[in-house]
Structures are given as structure tokens and as C-alpha cells.
Scaffold this motif. Sequence first.
Motif, PDB file in Angstrom:
ATOM      1  N   ASP A 164     -12.359   4.596  17.057  1.00  0.00           N
ATOM      2  CA  ASP A 164     -13.141   5.145  18.160  1.00  0.00           C
ATOM      3  C   ASP A 164     -14.334   4.243  18.478  1.00  0.00           C
ATOM      4  O   ASP A 164     -15.250   4.114  17.670  1.00  0.00           O
ATOM      5  N   PRO A 165     -14.323   3.624  19.685  1.00  0.00           N
ATOM      6  CA  PRO A 165     -15.432   2.734  20.042  1.00  0.00           C
ATOM      7  C   PRO A 165     -16.788   3.439  20.053  1.00  0.00           C
ATOM      8  O   PRO A 165     -17.831   2.795  19.921  1.00  0.00           O
ATOM      9  N   GLU A 166     -16.771   4.747  20.210  1.00  0.00           N
ATOM     10  CA  GLU A 166     -18.014   5.525  20.130  1.00  0.00           C
ATOM     11  C   GLU A 166     -18.682   5.310  18.767  1.00  0.00           C
ATOM     12  O   GLU A 166     -19.902   5.301  18.655  1.00  0.00           O
ATOM     13  N   ILE A 167     -17.847   5.136  17.746  1.00  0.00           N
ATOM     14  CA  ILE A 167     -18.371   5.000  16.384  1.00  0.00           C
ATOM     15  C   ILE A 167     -18.597   3.543  16.002  1.00  0.00           C
ATOM     16  O   ILE A 167     -19.573   3.207  15.330  1.00  0.00           O
ATOM     17  N   THR A 168     -17.710   2.633  16.438  1.00  0.00           N
ATOM     18  CA  THR A 168     -17.879   1.226  16.037  1.00  0.00           C
ATOM     19  C   THR A 168     -18.961   0.511  16.869  1.00  0.00           C
ATOM     20  O   THR A 168     -19.423  -0.562  16.478  1.00  0.00           O
ATOM     21  N   ARG A 169     -19.356   1.101  17.989  1.00  0.00           N
ATOM     22  CA  ARG A 169     -20.429   0.507  18.796  1.00  0.00           C
ATOM     23  C   ARG A 169     -21.684   0.362  17.932  1.00  0.00           C
ATOM     24  O   ARG A 169     -22.121   1.315  17.308  1.00  0.00           O
ATOM     25  N   ARG A 170     -22.222  -0.868  17.884  1.00  0.00           N
ATOM     26  CA  ARG A 170     -23.346  -1.115  16.981  1.00  0.00           C
ATOM     27  C   ARG A 170     -24.696  -0.838  17.640  1.00  0.00           C
ATOM     28  O   ARG A 170     -24.973  -1.333  18.724  1.00  0.00           O
ATOM     29  N   GLU A 171     -25.509  -0.048  16.989  1.00  0.00           N
ATOM     30  CA  GLU A 171     -26.911   0.101  17.394  1.00  0.00           C
ATOM     31  C   GLU A 171     -27.781  -0.736  16.467  1.00  0.00           C
ATOM     32  O   GLU A 171     -28.475  -1.634  16.874  1.00  0.00           O
ATOM     33  N   TYR A 172     -27.732  -0.413  15.174  1.00  0.00           N
ATOM     34  CA  TYR A 172     -28.342  -1.225  14.114  1.00  0.00           C
ATOM     35  C   TYR A 172     -27.693  -0.826  12.804  1.00  0.00           C
ATOM     36  O   TYR A 172     -27.114   0.258  12.685  1.00  0.00           O
ATOM     37  N   THR A 201     -21.233   1.626   2.575  1.00  0.00           N
ATOM     38  CA  THR A 201     -22.026   2.637   3.278  1.00  0.00           C
ATOM     39  C   THR A 201     -23.321   1.949   3.696  1.00  0.00           C
ATOM     40  O   THR A 201     -23.788   1.036   3.015  1.00  0.00           O
ATOM     41  N   TRP A 202     -23.878   2.373   4.810  1.00  0.00           N
ATOM     42  CA  TRP A 202     -25.108   1.746   5.270  1.00  0.00           C
ATOM     43  C   TRP A 202     -25.845   2.721   6.192  1.00  0.00           C
ATOM     44  O   TRP A 202     -25.276   3.732   6.631  1.00  0.00           O
ATOM     45  N   CYS A 203     -27.093   2.419   6.430  1.00  0.00           N
ATOM     46  CA  CYS A 203     -27.849   3.195   7.400  1.00  0.00           C
ATOM     47  C   CYS A 203     -27.431   2.725   8.792  1.00  0.00           C
ATOM     48  O   CYS A 203     -27.651   1.566   9.150  1.00  0.00           O
ATOM     49  N   ASN A 204     -26.790   3.616   9.547  1.00  0.00           N
ATOM     50  CA  ASN A 204     -26.139   3.254  10.800  1.00  0.00           C
ATOM     51  C   ASN A 204     -26.835   3.941  11.969  1.00  0.00           C
ATOM     52  O   ASN A 204     -26.968   5.165  11.976  1.00  0.00           O
ATOM     53  N   GLY A 205     -27.260   3.136  12.932  1.00  0.00           N
ATOM     54  CA  GLY A 205     -27.896   3.726  14.110  1.00  0.00           C
ATOM     55  C   GLY A 205     -26.873   4.452  14.966  1.00  0.00           C
ATOM     56  O   GLY A 205     -25.890   3.855  15.415  1.00  0.00           O
ATOM     57  N   TYR A 206     -27.067   5.738  15.148  1.00  0.00           N
ATOM     58  CA  TYR A 206     -26.240   6.527  16.074  1.00  0.00           C
ATOM     59  C   TYR A 206     -27.141   7.635  16.616  1.00  0.00           C
ATOM     60  O   TYR A 206     -27.192   8.707  16.066  1.00  0.00           O
ATOM     61  N   HIS A 208     -12.923  -2.166   8.264  1.00  0.00           N
ATOM     62  CA  HIS A 208     -12.504  -0.987   9.015  1.00  0.00           C
ATOM     63  C   HIS A 208     -13.603   0.061   8.923  1.00  0.00           C
ATOM     64  O   HIS A 208     -14.113   0.324   7.835  1.00  0.00           O
ATOM     65  N   GLN A 209     -13.965   0.646  10.043  1.00  0.00           N
ATOM     66  CA  GLN A 209     -15.041   1.647  10.026  1.00  0.00           C
ATOM     67  C   GLN A 209     -14.480   3.055  10.155  1.00  0.00           C
ATOM     68  O   GLN A 209     -13.602   3.322  10.989  1.00  0.00           O
ATOM     69  N   LEU A 210     -14.995   3.961   9.347  1.00  0.00           N
ATOM     70  CA  LEU A 210     -14.627   5.379   9.407  1.00  0.00           C
ATOM     71  C   LEU A 210     -15.693   6.131  10.209  1.00  0.00           C
ATOM     72  O   LEU A 210     -16.614   5.523  10.742  1.00  0.00           O
ATOM     73  N   GLU A 211     -15.563   7.426  10.279  1.00  0.00           N
ATOM     74  CA  GLU A 211     -16.574   8.250  10.961  1.00  0.00           C
ATOM     75  C   GLU A 211     -17.903   8.193  10.205  1.00  0.00           C
ATOM     76  O   GLU A 211     -17.934   8.051   8.975  1.00  0.00           O
ATOM     77  N   ASN A 212     -19.002   8.345  10.938  1.00  0.00           N
ATOM     78  CA  ASN A 212     -20.284   8.540  10.256  1.00  0.00           C
ATOM     79  C   ASN A 212     -20.182   9.787   9.379  1.00  0.00           C
ATOM     80  O   ASN A 212     -19.557  10.783   9.764  1.00  0.00           O
ATOM     81  N   ALA A 213     -20.817   9.735   8.205  1.00  0.00           N
ATOM     82  CA  ALA A 213     -20.684  10.856   7.263  1.00  0.00           C
ATOM     83  C   ALA A 213     -21.435  12.102   7.737  1.00  0.00           C
ATOM     84  O   ALA A 213     -20.947  13.221   7.575  1.00  0.00           O
ATOM     85  N   PHE A 214     -22.611  11.883   8.304  1.00  0.00           N
ATOM     86  CA  PHE A 214     -23.475  13.027   8.599  1.00  0.00           C
ATOM     87  C   PHE A 214     -24.012  12.937  10.020  1.00  0.00           C
ATOM     88  O   PHE A 214     -23.924  11.902  10.670  1.00  0.00           O
TER      89      PHE A 214
END
Length: 331
Positions: free
Chosen positions: A96-104, A120-125, A142-148
Motif C-alpha cells: 500500500d503506497p499510503e504506508i510506504t510513502r516516506r515522511e521521515y 522497526t523504526w520511528c515512522n512519520g505518518y 518489504h514494509q508492513l503496516e504501521n504497528a500503532f
Amino acid sequence: MSRIIGNALPNIPWQEKPAGYTMPVWRYSENPIIERDAIPSSNSIFNSAVVPFEDGFAGVFRCDSRSVSMDIFPGFSKDGIHWHINPNPIVFEGEDPEITRREYRYDPRVCYMDGRYYITWCNGYHGPTIGIGYTYDFKTFHQLENAFLPYNRNGVLFPRKIGGHYAMLSRPSDTGHTPFGDIFYSVSPDLTFWGKHRYVMGTVAGDASAWQSKKIGPGPIPIETDEGWLLIYHGVINTCNGFVYRMGCALLDIDEPWKVKERSAYYILGPEKLYELTGDVPNVTFPCAALTDADTGRIAIYYGCADTVTGLAFTTVDELLSYMKAHPLRG
Ligand code: BMA
């Protein structure tokens, strides 16, 4: 004698404790091991994670660029000390490009489990949250869904399922520099849906252990021992000159890791050396990874120094457990 439960790592980076040294964690004599400009675009390289890989080591590195954008980069090393960091950031494939789109992206952890290296990392969403991805080779990711939901930082996976579920520690936060923060435990059947959240431990009021009075957060992947999960974490005090980040340790129940069996009132390492005291953010020691050797009980900790460079420090499972028991936080 306490025992690490896990693999032998005879090539773990190592130096003996200096004679007469009284702290349980000692620094590598040639620190920092990674300078701020180790790749052409970088302003700073810190808060990074490494694991054993093939006949050496691999890692995921937080490199902030000279426009001070935060991203994560793969790297490789033969000895765990001298690193070659790829000058291009990780590109994640995902459904899902909604999730792989990079913010930071920042403060990665790497956890080996079932043949995969999970990151795992701190992901801007729309604010910081916990990103999860995996790789087999540190080349394709490969990126999965954000956890939280936002806002959360410091997502740290356990290296095996617990009670039949994947398990993760994290630290709910806010949009800024978060003046609070306790550690929570969450589980998932599939690394997508997370729940059954449990409180693990929080800040310490009063002056019983003031170095961890403002916020705390999990550091490296918890280390399995015959006495429980050994957790190395960061703790923060607010001073008249801002936050100071130190390291502490705790022992969590092996089957119910939200139950704290032991916790140190004393910190195990804090900013003392020039490269920890000065930099883009002074007075920060921030652990994100630990290599372990089950045969000897040796532990090598990788930590960010003053949000600028990367340091390496050493300890053993016995050093940490006996220090914790000698200086316990109770009540
Ligand atoms: C935290 C995180 C870390 C950083 C620390 C000190 O909130 O942003 O990446 O090392 O602050 O600036």
C-alpha cells in the motif's frame, strides 16, 4: 553465573573491562566508531542498529542529511567496528503506497526472527508512529503496516514469539519532544494487528532514581537470559539545560514480560565523554542495539552519542544483573 539464551557469537566485538573501572558498562577505546560524515550526504549518524549477518555483521543506520532530513540506511561490516554504510537510503516495497510513502524515518532497531531481519523504526505518518519492515539480505526491503496509531516511538520487537504471539515494547508519545513516557507491551498474531496492551514500567518520581524521572523508552532487542528478559533502555531527566539521556537496565518476566522482576536505580552509562557531551544535541547516550555471545555472556551495545556519532560499549550479562541487584529500584 547468569546465562544468555541464544547463539554463540565468537566474533563479537570485544575489549576487556579496564582495570579498576567501577561501572558495569565500559566504552570502546576508539569511540566513536562511526563519524558524523561517514556517507557523503550525512550531517550525523547515530541511534542505529546492528545484527550478526553472514560471516560478519549488517545494520540499519540513522543518517540525518545536511538538509537534516531523517532516514535509515543499510550498512555492512566484517568486525562490527568498521562499517561501510550504503549512501542511499532504504527503499521499501509494500502493498500500500499510503504506508510506504516516506515522511521521515529514524531510530531503527533490527530483530532477527524466523529467517527474517525485522526492522522497526520511528515512522512519520501524520506524526511519529512505529514502522515495521523486513529483509533477508539488507538489499531489498518489504514494509508492513504501521504497528500503532500515532503517536508512538521506540518500537522494539522481542526475538521470538511469547505465548504464541509476536511481542513488542513501545513508548507512546506526542508530536514533539515528549515531556513524558512509559514503556508498554503489545502482542500480535501476525505483525499487523496489535493489541492486549500492558503497562510495563514508567518514570520514577522523587529522587529515588532521578536520571529516569522525565521519560523512558526501550533500547536494544531484549536479551533472553535464564533469569528473564534483560532490557537495556534509555531514561531522561529534565535539567535547566534540557534533557539528559542515560542508559539503564531491567529484568522482565520471561513469559509475562510486562511484569518487572528487577530494575536498577543507578544508570549503567551516561554522557561523560566529549563525543557524548557535545554535538547536535548535547548530553545524549541512546542505545538501539546489542550483540550477544551466549558462550561467554558478552554484550556489545551500540548507542547514539549526542545525536551526532555512533559509539560502542561493552558489558556482560553478569555485570548487568549483579549491578541491578546491588542497586535495586524498589517500591
Ligand atoms: C528523542 C529521539 C531520539 C534522540 C533524542 C535526543 O526524542 O528523537 O532520536 O536521540 O530525542 O535528541
